[in-house]
Design a protein around this motif. Structure first.
Motif, mmCIF file in Angstrom:
data_model
loop_
_atom_site.group_PDB
_atom_site.id
_atom_site.type_symbol
_atom_site.label_atom_id
_atom_site.label_comp_id
_atom_site.label_asym_id
_atom_site.label_seq_id
_atom_site.Cartn_x
_atom_site.Cartn_y
_atom_site.Cartn_z
ATOM 1 N N ALA A 27 8.264 8.002 -13.089
ATOM 2 C CA ALA A 27 9.434 7.782 -13.949
ATOM 3 C C ALA A 27 10.035 6.388 -13.783
ATOM 4 O O ALA A 27 11.030 6.065 -14.438
ATOM 5 C CB ALA A 27 10.493 8.837 -13.660
ATOM 6 N N PHE A 28 9.436 5.560 -12.937
ATOM 7 C CA PHE A 28 9.985 4.235 -12.642
ATOM 8 C C PHE A 28 8.946 3.155 -12.912
ATOM 9 O O PHE A 28 7.740 3.412 -12.857
ATOM 10 C CB PHE A 28 10.418 4.160 -11.170
ATOM 11 C CG PHE A 28 11.464 5.162 -10.808
ATOM 12 C CD1 PHE A 28 12.810 4.897 -11.018
ATOM 13 C CD2 PHE A 28 11.118 6.395 -10.277
ATOM 14 C CE1 PHE A 28 13.776 5.820 -10.703
ATOM 15 C CE2 PHE A 28 12.079 7.336 -9.947
ATOM 16 C CZ PHE A 28 13.412 7.053 -10.171
ATOM 17 N N LYS A 29 9.425 1.952 -13.161
ATOM 18 C CA LYS A 29 8.535 0.792 -13.263
ATOM 19 C C LYS A 29 8.175 0.385 -11.835
ATOM 20 O O LYS A 29 9.063 0.186 -10.996
ATOM 21 C CB LYS A 29 9.240 -0.349 -13.987
ATOM 22 C CG LYS A 29 8.364 -1.574 -14.142
ATOM 23 C CD LYS A 29 9.074 -2.681 -14.862
ATOM 24 C CE LYS A 29 8.173 -3.909 -14.904
ATOM 25 N NZ LYS A 29 8.887 -5.080 -15.387
ATOM 26 N N THR A 30 6.878 0.285 -11.574
ATOM 27 C CA THR A 30 6.439 -0.057 -10.223
ATOM 28 C C THR A 30 5.416 -1.183 -10.237
ATOM 29 O O THR A 30 4.743 -1.427 -11.245
ATOM 30 C CB THR A 30 5.793 1.156 -9.511
ATOM 31 O OG1 THR A 30 4.604 1.519 -10.203
ATOM 32 C CG2 THR A 30 6.742 2.332 -9.435
ATOM 33 N N THR A 31 5.320 -1.829 -9.107
ATOM 34 C CA THR A 31 4.213 -2.714 -8.760
ATOM 35 C C THR A 31 3.763 -2.223 -7.389
ATOM 36 O O THR A 31 4.438 -1.382 -6.795
ATOM 37 C CB THR A 31 4.654 -4.191 -8.683
ATOM 38 O OG1 THR A 31 5.559 -4.342 -7.589
ATOM 39 C CG2 THR A 31 5.302 -4.649 -9.985
ATOM 40 N N PRO A 32 2.672 -2.716 -6.859
ATOM 41 C CA PRO A 32 2.290 -2.251 -5.520
ATOM 42 C C PRO A 32 3.371 -2.496 -4.456
ATOM 43 O O PRO A 32 3.444 -1.763 -3.482
ATOM 44 C CB PRO A 32 1.022 -3.041 -5.214
ATOM 45 C CG PRO A 32 0.428 -3.282 -6.562
ATOM 46 C CD PRO A 32 1.615 -3.528 -7.469
ATOM 47 N N THR B 196 0.795 -1.224 0.000
ATOM 48 C CA THR B 196 0.000 0.000 0.000
ATOM 49 C C THR B 196 0.828 1.275 0.000
ATOM 50 O O THR B 196 0.271 2.361 -0.154
ATOM 51 C CB THR B 196 -0.952 0.039 1.209
ATOM 52 O OG1 THR B 196 -0.179 0.074 2.412
ATOM 53 C CG2 THR B 196 -1.868 -1.174 1.228
ATOM 54 N N VAL B 197 2.130 1.189 0.154
ATOM 55 C CA VAL B 197 2.982 2.381 0.252
ATOM 56 C C VAL B 197 3.239 3.006 -1.117
ATOM 57 O O VAL B 197 2.986 4.194 -1.326
ATOM 58 C CB VAL B 197 4.308 2.049 0.975
ATOM 59 C CG1 VAL B 197 5.284 3.201 0.880
ATOM 60 C CG2 VAL B 197 4.046 1.694 2.430
ATOM 61 N N ILE B 198 3.743 2.257 -2.056
ATOM 62 C CA ILE B 198 4.114 2.802 -3.370
ATOM 63 C C ILE B 198 2.923 3.439 -4.087
ATOM 64 O O ILE B 198 3.066 4.531 -4.649
ATOM 65 C CB ILE B 198 4.812 1.728 -4.225
ATOM 66 C CG1 ILE B 198 6.168 1.371 -3.597
ATOM 67 C CG2 ILE B 198 4.990 2.190 -5.665
ATOM 68 C CD1 ILE B 198 6.834 0.142 -4.159
#
Length: 120
Positions: A83-88, A72-74
């Motif tokens: 600007a970055f590749k993210t997942t949860p 839940t943070v990201i």
């Protein structure tokens, strides 16, 4: 040499530099936390027998990753993470495009707040 030092020193030079920088940011913000290896990656855990993981990081063949040990943070920071590749649960970055310090600090603060509120 600590397990974290051994992990970082075994990496290619560019990843060593990137993770050393990230580690320094985390260590400055979390000076009383324990540096540990958790899930085969370095990170910072709250002190005490029930201390929660606050942040983890790792290196891989093509990138590095930051892990707040929460899903839940990201998602709270879509503008800062755009600007970055993210997942949860993770942010991927490279040594040539490291995570900005304000983003790292925002993620740490959000994780600490989550732990304080939920205990998880």
């Amino acid at each position: 040499m600590s397990d974290v030092d051994a992990y970082i020193s075994a990496l290619p030079e560019d990843q060593t530099q990137a993770l050393t920088r990230l580690r320094a940011i985390l260590k400055a913000r979390l000076p009383d936390h324990l540096e540990v290896i958790s899930y085969k990656m370095p990170g910072f855990r709250q002190p005490g027998p029930k201390g929660r993981m606050v942040a983890g990081y790792a290196a891989f063949a093509r990138n590095c990753g930051y892990y707040p040990h929460s899903g839940t943070v990201i998602p709270q920071f879509p503008d800062l993470t755009a600007a970055f590749k993210t997942t949860p649960g993770a942010i991927s970055f490279t040594p040539s495009h490291p995570l900005p310090e304000p983003l790292v600090l925002a993620l740490v603060e959000a994780r600490l707040a989550e732990i304080a509120q939920t205990g998880k």
